[in-house]
Scaffold this motif. Sequence first.
Motif, PDB file in Angstrom:
ATOM      1  N   VAL A 135     170.745  61.452   8.890  1.00  0.00           N
ATOM      2  CA  VAL A 135     172.031  61.109   9.497  1.00  0.00           C
ATOM      3  C   VAL A 135     172.210  59.595   9.514  1.00  0.00           C
ATOM      4  O   VAL A 135     173.264  59.063   9.141  1.00  0.00           O
ATOM      5  CB  VAL A 135     172.138  61.678  10.927  1.00  0.00           C
ATOM      6  N   CYS A 136     171.162  58.879   9.920  1.00  0.00           N
ATOM      7  CA  CYS A 136     171.208  57.412   9.949  1.00  0.00           C
ATOM      8  C   CYS A 136     171.358  56.851   8.545  1.00  0.00           C
ATOM      9  O   CYS A 136     172.126  55.901   8.319  1.00  0.00           O
ATOM     10  CB  CYS A 136     169.943  56.871  10.607  1.00  0.00           C
ATOM     11  N   LEU A 137     170.643  57.427   7.588  1.00  0.00           N
ATOM     12  CA  LEU A 137     170.715  56.959   6.205  1.00  0.00           C
ATOM     13  C   LEU A 137     172.122  57.131   5.650  1.00  0.00           C
ATOM     14  O   LEU A 137     172.667  56.221   5.013  1.00  0.00           O
ATOM     15  CB  LEU A 137     169.710  57.732   5.343  1.00  0.00           C
ATOM     16  N   LEU A 138     172.732  58.288   5.898  1.00  0.00           N
ATOM     17  CA  LEU A 138     174.093  58.532   5.427  1.00  0.00           C
ATOM     18  C   LEU A 138     175.077  57.569   6.082  1.00  0.00           C
ATOM     19  O   LEU A 138     176.011  57.082   5.437  1.00  0.00           O
ATOM     20  CB  LEU A 138     174.498  59.985   5.723  1.00  0.00           C
ATOM     21  N   PHE A 139     174.865  57.290   7.358  1.00  0.00           N
ATOM     22  CA  PHE A 139     175.732  56.367   8.094  1.00  0.00           C
ATOM     23  C   PHE A 139     175.651  54.961   7.495  1.00  0.00           C
ATOM     24  O   PHE A 139     176.672  54.309   7.262  1.00  0.00           O
ATOM     25  CB  PHE A 139     175.329  56.355   9.566  1.00  0.00           C
ATOM     26  N   VAL A 140     174.429  54.499   7.218  1.00  0.00           N
ATOM     27  CA  VAL A 140     174.231  53.168   6.629  1.00  0.00           C
ATOM     28  C   VAL A 140     174.833  53.109   5.229  1.00  0.00           C
ATOM     29  O   VAL A 140     175.510  52.129   4.866  1.00  0.00           O
ATOM     30  CB  VAL A 140     172.738  52.815   6.595  1.00  0.00           C
ATOM     31  N   LEU A 141     174.596  54.149   4.426  1.00  0.00           N
ATOM     32  CA  LEU A 141     175.138  54.181   3.066  1.00  0.00           C
ATOM     33  C   LEU A 141     176.660  54.193   3.084  1.00  0.00           C
ATOM     34  O   LEU A 141     177.305  53.573   2.229  1.00  0.00           O
ATOM     35  CB  LEU A 141     174.608  55.415   2.323  1.00  0.00           C
ATOM     36  N   THR A 142     177.229  54.918   4.046  1.00  0.00           N
ATOM     37  CA  THR A 142     178.690  54.968   4.167  1.00  0.00           C
ATOM     38  C   THR A 142     179.255  53.580   4.418  1.00  0.00           C
ATOM     39  O   THR A 142     180.210  53.146   3.752  1.00  0.00           O
ATOM     40  CB  THR A 142     179.106  55.909   5.318  1.00  0.00           C
ATOM     41  N   PHE A 143     178.647  52.860   5.368  1.00  0.00           N
ATOM     42  CA  PHE A 143     179.143  51.519   5.692  1.00  0.00           C
ATOM     43  C   PHE A 143     178.894  50.541   4.553  1.00  0.00           C
ATOM     44  O   PHE A 143     179.775  49.736   4.214  1.00  0.00           O
ATOM     45  CB  PHE A 143     178.493  51.021   6.981  1.00  0.00           C
ATOM     46  N   LEU A 144     177.724  50.604   3.949  1.00  0.00           N
ATOM     47  CA  LEU A 144     177.385  49.677   2.874  1.00  0.00           C
ATOM     48  C   LEU A 144     178.274  49.903   1.659  1.00  0.00           C
ATOM     49  O   LEU A 144     178.890  48.963   1.133  1.00  0.00           O
ATOM     50  CB  LEU A 144     175.910  49.853   2.499  1.00  0.00           C
ATOM     51  N   GLY A 145     178.343  51.159   1.209  1.00  0.00           N
ATOM     52  CA  GLY A 145     179.120  51.480   0.009  1.00  0.00           C
ATOM     53  C   GLY A 145     180.599  51.194   0.167  1.00  0.00           C
ATOM     54  O   GLY A 145     181.221  50.549  -0.692  1.00  0.00           O
ATOM     55  N   ASN A 146     181.181  51.646   1.285  1.00  0.00           N
ATOM     56  CA  ASN A 146     182.616  51.456   1.484  1.00  0.00           C
ATOM     57  C   ASN A 146     182.969  49.992   1.748  1.00  0.00           C
ATOM     58  O   ASN A 146     184.043  49.530   1.359  1.00  0.00           O
ATOM     59  CB  ASN A 146     183.111  52.344   2.631  1.00  0.00           C
ATOM     60  N   SER A 147     182.066  49.261   2.406  1.00  0.00           N
ATOM     61  CA  SER A 147     182.307  47.828   2.630  1.00  0.00           C
ATOM     62  C   SER A 147     182.335  47.075   1.311  1.00  0.00           C
ATOM     63  O   SER A 147     183.176  46.182   1.105  1.00  0.00           O
ATOM     64  CB  SER A 147     181.225  47.237   3.544  1.00  0.00           C
ATOM     65  N   ILE A 148     181.426  47.426   0.411  1.00  0.00           N
ATOM     66  CA  ILE A 148     181.396  46.777  -0.908  1.00  0.00           C
ATOM     67  C   ILE A 148     182.684  47.056  -1.668  1.00  0.00           C
ATOM     68  O   ILE A 148     183.264  46.164  -2.303  1.00  0.00           O
ATOM     69  CB  ILE A 148     180.166  47.254  -1.708  1.00  0.00           C
ATOM     70  N   ILE A 149     183.162  48.305  -1.588  1.00  0.00           N
ATOM     71  CA  ILE A 149     184.412  48.667  -2.266  1.00  0.00           C
ATOM     72  C   ILE A 149     185.575  47.844  -1.730  1.00  0.00           C
ATOM     73  O   ILE A 149     186.359  47.260  -2.490  1.00  0.00           O
ATOM     74  CB  ILE A 149     184.700  50.173  -2.080  1.00  0.00           C
ATOM     75  N   ILE A 150     185.697  47.759  -0.400  1.00  0.00           N
ATOM     76  CA  ILE A 150     186.814  47.036   0.221  1.00  0.00           C
ATOM     77  C   ILE A 150     186.760  45.556  -0.107  1.00  0.00           C
ATOM     78  O   ILE A 150     187.776  44.943  -0.478  1.00  0.00           O
ATOM     79  CB  ILE A 150     186.802  47.255   1.755  1.00  0.00           C
ATOM     80  N   VAL A 151     185.571  44.948   0.022  1.00  0.00           N
ATOM     81  CA  VAL A 151     185.421  43.508  -0.251  1.00  0.00           C
ATOM     82  C   VAL A 151     185.723  43.202  -1.715  1.00  0.00           C
ATOM     83  O   VAL A 151     186.402  42.221  -2.038  1.00  0.00           O
ATOM     84  CB  VAL A 151     184.000  43.042   0.123  1.00  0.00           C
ATOM     85  N   THR A 152     185.226  44.058  -2.607  1.00  0.00           N
ATOM     86  CA  THR A 152     185.437  43.839  -4.046  1.00  0.00           C
ATOM     87  C   THR A 152     186.916  43.883  -4.394  1.00  0.00           C
ATOM     88  O   THR A 152     187.428  43.019  -5.115  1.00  0.00           O
ATOM     89  CB  THR A 152     184.679  44.899  -4.864  1.00  0.00           C
ATOM     90  N   ILE A 153     187.620  44.879  -3.878  1.00  0.00           N
ATOM     91  CA  ILE A 153     189.052  45.012  -4.165  1.00  0.00           C
ATOM     92  C   ILE A 153     189.837  43.853  -3.552  1.00  0.00           C
ATOM     93  O   ILE A 153     190.777  43.326  -4.160  1.00  0.00           O
ATOM     94  CB  ILE A 153     189.575  46.365  -3.654  1.00  0.00           C
ATOM     95  N   LYS A 154     189.438  43.420  -2.370  1.00  0.00           N
ATOM     96  CA  LYS A 154     190.134  42.317  -1.703  1.00  0.00           C
ATOM     97  C   LYS A 154     189.968  40.997  -2.464  1.00  0.00           C
ATOM     98  O   LYS A 154     190.916  40.212  -2.599  1.00  0.00           O
ATOM     99  CB  LYS A 154     189.608  42.151  -0.269  1.00  0.00           C
ATOM    100  N   LEU A 155     188.766  40.755  -2.978  1.00  0.00           N
ATOM    101  CA  LEU A 155     188.475  39.479  -3.631  1.00  0.00           C
ATOM    102  C   LEU A 155     188.901  39.422  -5.088  1.00  0.00           C
ATOM    103  O   LEU A 155     189.003  38.335  -5.656  1.00  0.00           O
ATOM    104  CB  LEU A 155     186.972  39.171  -3.529  1.00  0.00           C
ATOM    105  N   GLU A 156     189.141  40.554  -5.706  1.00  0.00           N
ATOM    106  CA  GLU A 156     189.471  40.588  -7.125  1.00  0.00           C
ATOM    107  C   GLU A 156     190.965  40.876  -7.323  1.00  0.00           C
ATOM    108  O   GLU A 156     191.414  42.004  -7.151  1.00  0.00           O
ATOM    109  CB  GLU A 156     188.632  41.646  -7.840  1.00  0.00           C
ATOM    110  N   PRO A 157     191.766  39.866  -7.688  1.00  0.00           N
ATOM    111  CA  PRO A 157     193.219  40.057  -7.850  1.00  0.00           C
ATOM    112  C   PRO A 157     193.590  41.136  -8.870  1.00  0.00           C
ATOM    113  O   PRO A 157     194.618  41.793  -8.711  1.00  0.00           O
ATOM    114  CB  PRO A 157     193.698  38.671  -8.319  1.00  0.00           C
ATOM    115  N   SER A 158     192.779  41.304  -9.912  1.00  0.00           N
ATOM    116  CA  SER A 158     193.115  42.289 -10.943  1.00  0.00           C
ATOM    117  C   SER A 158     193.045  43.726 -10.416  1.00  0.00           C
ATOM    118  O   SER A 158     193.565  44.649 -11.048  1.00  0.00           O
ATOM    119  CB  SER A 158     192.171  42.132 -12.140  1.00  0.00           C
TER     120      SER A 158
END
Length: 311
Positions: free
Chosen positions: A32-55
């Motif tokens: 449960v903890c592992l899934l929670f950490v992966l959820t935050f890590l993976g989705n945070s990377i997606i959001i940050v990447t899309i925000k920083l990349e204009p294309s």
Amino acid sequence: MAVNVTCQHITSFFLVGIPGLENFHCWIGIPVCLLFVLTFLGNSIIIVTIKLEPSLHQPMYFFLCMLAMNDMCLATSEALKMLGIFWFDAHWINFDACLTQMYFIHTLCTMESAILVIMAFDRFVAICIPLHYASILTTSMVTKLGLAGLIRGVLMVLPCPLLIKRLPYYTKYIIYHAYCEHMAVVKLASANTLINRAYGISVALSVITVDLGLIATSYVKILQAVFHLSSQNARSKALGTCAAHVCTMLVSYTPALFSFLTHRIGKKVPPSVHIIVASVYLLPPSAVNPVVYGVKKKQIRDRVIDLFFYT
């Protein structure tokens, strides 16, 4: 002589966790903890990447950001209390806190379903009528679709805690679940719960049937368009995208439907199986979505590598 009996309303509930597996709670907390950490890590990377990349500032990726944020909120609403139960024996939860958790979990699930419908619509427009994609999915339309999904979830689920609030709770306070789920709470009431049950089943059925119907319609149209493509490469690419989306939807909807039906007709299903499945349809999809919708997309994968490994 009349006896004056005063019934005291219950102010807190006791969340059992996973019935029958109490001795293994400590170990169950690890995935449960592992899934929670992966959820935050993976989705945070997606959001940050899309925000920083204009294309990547395109409708498809804006919808992906909506899904990522919703997944993070959903995982937080469920996992923190589950970890408290599994690792710290924090079984008690205040009545109002329980209703709040229930409201957020079901609202976010409804919003998740709406976002999947919107993403299916996005793929339909991109593949079936690509020349009109920019004129249909404008910034204004993206905002309106996102707000529509949010408002639908908020308004559809709001009557659930309000209807529960009017019910008396006198004797039953043990919830055989790992979090405050609507029907699990309703069953404890010391009164007729027909209205609560009827509303709960109507919301669940309307969300599942309408959303799955819209998603199925979109993908049938998409497949029809794909098989008319002359390029084998374009056909394979479109089918690969559709297959990934369909797999994610099956992972999300199938356990949800099982959990929903178990409350009503699955009397012989062991409680431990029911609770595990009820947890499965919330946590794993949130951790897997960044992989299915993010890492598998070459544009995002390349930007993640550039931003985090070559800066």
